[in-house]
Design a protein around this motif. Structure first.
Motif, mmCIF file in Angstrom:
data_model
loop_
_atom_site.group_PDB
_atom_site.id
_atom_site.type_symbol
_atom_site.label_atom_id
_atom_site.label_comp_id
_atom_site.label_asym_id
_atom_site.label_seq_id
_atom_site.Cartn_x
_atom_site.Cartn_y
_atom_site.Cartn_z
ATOM 1 N N VAL A 182 26.432 40.661 32.147
ATOM 2 C CA VAL A 182 27.654 39.809 32.210
ATOM 3 C C VAL A 182 28.290 39.759 31.026
ATOM 4 O O VAL A 182 27.815 39.737 29.813
ATOM 5 N N ALA A 183 29.622 39.487 31.268
ATOM 6 C CA ALA A 183 30.540 39.191 29.543
ATOM 7 C C ALA A 183 31.727 38.745 30.505
ATOM 8 O O ALA A 183 32.005 38.867 31.501
ATOM 9 N N THR A 184 32.270 37.690 29.489
ATOM 10 C CA THR A 184 33.663 37.320 29.603
ATOM 11 C C THR A 184 34.411 37.985 28.642
ATOM 12 O O THR A 184 34.293 38.115 27.505
ATOM 13 N N VAL A 185 35.495 38.608 29.193
ATOM 14 C CA VAL A 185 36.525 39.577 28.224
ATOM 15 C C VAL A 185 37.843 38.876 28.405
ATOM 16 O O VAL A 185 38.211 38.345 29.133
ATOM 17 N N SER A 186 38.428 39.615 27.263
ATOM 18 C CA SER A 186 40.407 39.328 27.231
ATOM 19 C C SER A 186 40.780 40.461 27.831
ATOM 20 O O SER A 186 40.532 40.771 29.072
ATOM 21 N N ASN A 187 41.764 40.846 27.227
ATOM 22 C CA ASN A 187 42.535 42.069 27.976
ATOM 23 C C ASN A 187 41.910 43.454 27.649
ATOM 24 O O ASN A 187 42.550 44.302 27.706
ATOM 25 N N THR A 188 40.550 43.656 27.199
ATOM 26 C CA THR A 188 40.259 44.812 26.899
ATOM 27 C C THR A 188 40.407 45.930 27.912
ATOM 28 O O THR A 188 39.922 45.603 29.114
ATOM 29 N N GLU A 189 40.937 47.128 27.588
ATOM 30 C CA GLU A 189 41.049 48.176 28.454
ATOM 31 C C GLU A 189 39.713 48.747 28.715
ATOM 32 O O GLU A 189 39.051 49.148 27.719
ATOM 33 N N PRO A 190 39.075 48.990 29.850
ATOM 34 C CA PRO A 190 37.904 49.469 30.275
ATOM 35 C C PRO A 190 38.097 50.814 30.287
ATOM 36 O O PRO A 190 39.079 51.634 30.487
ATOM 37 N N GLU A 191 36.935 51.490 29.862
ATOM 38 C CA GLU A 191 36.683 53.118 30.201
ATOM 39 C C GLU A 191 36.678 53.335 31.573
ATOM 40 O O GLU A 191 36.771 54.561 31.942
ATOM 41 N N ARG A 192 35.904 52.527 32.353
ATOM 42 C CA ARG A 192 35.906 52.888 33.788
ATOM 43 C C ARG A 192 36.022 51.501 34.448
ATOM 44 O O ARG A 192 36.050 50.518 33.835
ATOM 45 N N GLY A 193 36.819 51.854 35.760
ATOM 46 C CA GLY A 193 37.173 50.835 36.733
ATOM 47 C C GLY A 193 38.473 50.032 36.265
ATOM 48 O O GLY A 193 39.299 50.690 35.565
ATOM 49 N N TYR A 194 38.523 49.125 37.069
ATOM 50 C CA TYR A 194 40.184 48.252 37.001
ATOM 51 C C TYR A 194 39.798 46.943 37.233
ATOM 52 O O TYR A 194 38.848 46.521 37.962
ATOM 53 N N TYR A 195 40.594 45.879 36.799
ATOM 54 C CA TYR A 195 40.410 44.564 37.063
ATOM 55 C C TYR A 195 41.076 44.356 38.372
ATOM 56 O O TYR A 195 42.458 44.607 38.681
ATOM 57 N N LEU A 196 40.479 43.539 39.123
ATOM 58 C CA LEU A 196 40.969 42.957 40.340
ATOM 59 C C LEU A 196 41.338 41.724 40.283
ATOM 60 O O LEU A 196 40.506 40.655 39.830
ATOM 61 N N PRO A 197 42.613 41.036 40.471
ATOM 62 C CA PRO A 197 42.907 39.799 40.532
ATOM 63 C C PRO A 197 41.904 38.578 41.010
ATOM 64 O O PRO A 197 41.394 39.237 42.373
ATOM 65 N N ARG A 198 41.820 37.419 40.690
ATOM 66 C CA ARG A 198 41.080 36.598 41.296
ATOM 67 C C ARG A 198 41.396 36.417 42.761
ATOM 68 O O ARG A 198 40.477 36.491 43.654
ATOM 69 N N ASP A 199 42.387 36.284 43.078
ATOM 70 C CA ASP A 199 43.000 35.788 44.373
ATOM 71 C C ASP A 199 42.734 37.127 45.342
ATOM 72 O O ASP A 199 42.929 37.162 46.506
ATOM 73 N N LYS A 200 42.429 38.439 44.678
ATOM 74 C CA LYS A 200 42.216 39.702 45.423
ATOM 75 C C LYS A 200 40.680 39.929 45.828
ATOM 76 O O LYS A 200 40.494 40.614 46.778
ATOM 77 N N PHE A 201 39.867 39.207 44.927
ATOM 78 C CA PHE A 201 38.646 39.452 44.758
ATOM 79 C C PHE A 201 37.797 38.734 46.046
ATOM 80 O O PHE A 201 37.999 37.464 46.016
#
Length: 347
Positions: free
Chosen positions: A310-329
């Motif tokens: 687990v990790a808490t991250v800033s706006n670091t762009e991932p090499e895999r995947g995408y960020y899903l907003p809290r209200d969409k998760f």
């Protein structure tokens, strides 16, 4: 054999299980016909899954997508999300493919033809026979695990499964009547589920008690014989749960082919045998923390053990995947094994 079928149907008319997808004997006599869409949906859901597990899923699917046309126009992600927890996700992908084929090629109506049903995605010999028999009243032999057990005992068949499948199917064929073949198929299933159970069959109240050869021989509890299964291998892997400071989760959509195909999940490593080193391909560089404990899950052919990072991250762009907003998760959209990882991270 006709008398045996009539005896069973008489029993079924009184003792038929009530299920949301089933048209019971009383409704049948009143002229209510089964909905092929509901029959198909239930049969796909019931593959390798219990009635108890399927019932609420079936109700939700039929409430959200009441017709095959409604399902055919649904978003893939919405259907996969509703399916989460039922397992065997290839069934969900084929569910959509089949619905779309029925709409595109058959004007939104399931064909009342066994051979044509077999050509639809995700419909094999058993499912085609069940739909043709139950939904359309066509005489086809429907053989599931309950039917195999009943036939093995009725005829005292000691050849182990799966080698005995053709023999048991032949026995079932002999007993299947021209009249009410769908009700007969469901009656045999109900008999296996409620009386001719795997352990401690209730032979004393069975409508087929007298002609049952295994009951007479005292061998009923040990049938059907089964060829011993090989021990399942154990595989290991790692999943990475990263949450951005704004609450968004780093997720990925798995490839359409393979386990959990098309489902949303956590980025992670390959799942490998214990004899091999475990690759750690994190989706981004950050300070990962390994959680205490592990996720354990069993698939059809292997057991899986996952470490959870687990990790808490800033706006670091991932090499895999995408960020899903809290209200969409929604955790409920995750397949069970990925939900287990999420639940571990929440402790």
């Amino acid at each position: 054999m006709r008398d045996l079928s009539n005896e069973l149907l008489d029993w079924y008319d009184v003792h038929a299980r009530k299920m949301p997808w089933r048209v019971g004997p009383a409704d049948r006599k009143a002229g209510v016909r089964p909905d092929p869409y509901a029959v198909w949906m239930s049969e796909i859901m019931l593959q390798q899954t219990t009635v108890a597990a399927v019932t609420e899923y079936f109700k939700r699917f039929l409430s959200r997508w009441p017709t095959v046309t409604d399902l055919a126009t649904a978003e893939d992600s919405e259907v996969m999300g509703e399916w989460a927890g039922l397992g065997y996700y290839a069934r969900a992908r084929n569910l959509l493919k089949c619905a779309r084929a029925v709409v595109a090629d058959h004007d939104g109506a399931f064909p009342a033809d066994h051979a044509v049903l077999l050509k639809l995605p995700g419909i094999g010999p058993y499912t085609a026979a069940a739909i043709a028999s139950i939904a359309f009243g066509l005489r086809h032999v429907v053989v599931d695990g309950n039917v195999e057990r009943v036939m093995a005992r009725m005829f005292d068949e000691h050849t182990p499964l799966p080698a005995s499948k053709p023999i048991l199917t032949e026995h079932a064929d002999k007993l299947t009547p021209q009249n009410r073949p769908g009700d007969h198929a469901q009656a045999v299933m109900d008999l296996g589920a409620t009386i001719c159970t795997p352990k401690s069959p209730a032979c004393g109240i069975c409508p087929w008690r007298d002609p049952c050869k295994a009951r007479a021989a005292g061998t009923a509890p040990e049938l059907p014989k089964k060829t011993p299964k090989k021990a399942k291998p154990v595989r290991h892997g790692t999943v990475y749960l990263a949450q951005r400071s704004d609450g968004a989760w780093l997720v990925e959509t798995r490839p359409d082919k393979g386990l959990l195909g098309g489902m949303m999940g956590w980025p992670g490593s390959d799942w490998v045998d214990t004899s091999q080193p475990r690759p750690l391909n994190a989706p981004l560089e950050t300070d990962w923390i390994k959680l205490e404990g592990e996720v354990r899950h069993t698939f059809t052919h292997f057991h899986l053990i996952l470490d959870v990072m687990v990790a808490t991250v800033s706006n670091t762009e991932p090499e895999r995947g995408y960020y899903l907003p809290r209200d969409k998760f929604r955790p409920s959209d995750l397949p069970t094994v990925m939900r287990k990882a999420f639940d571990l991270a929440q402790k």
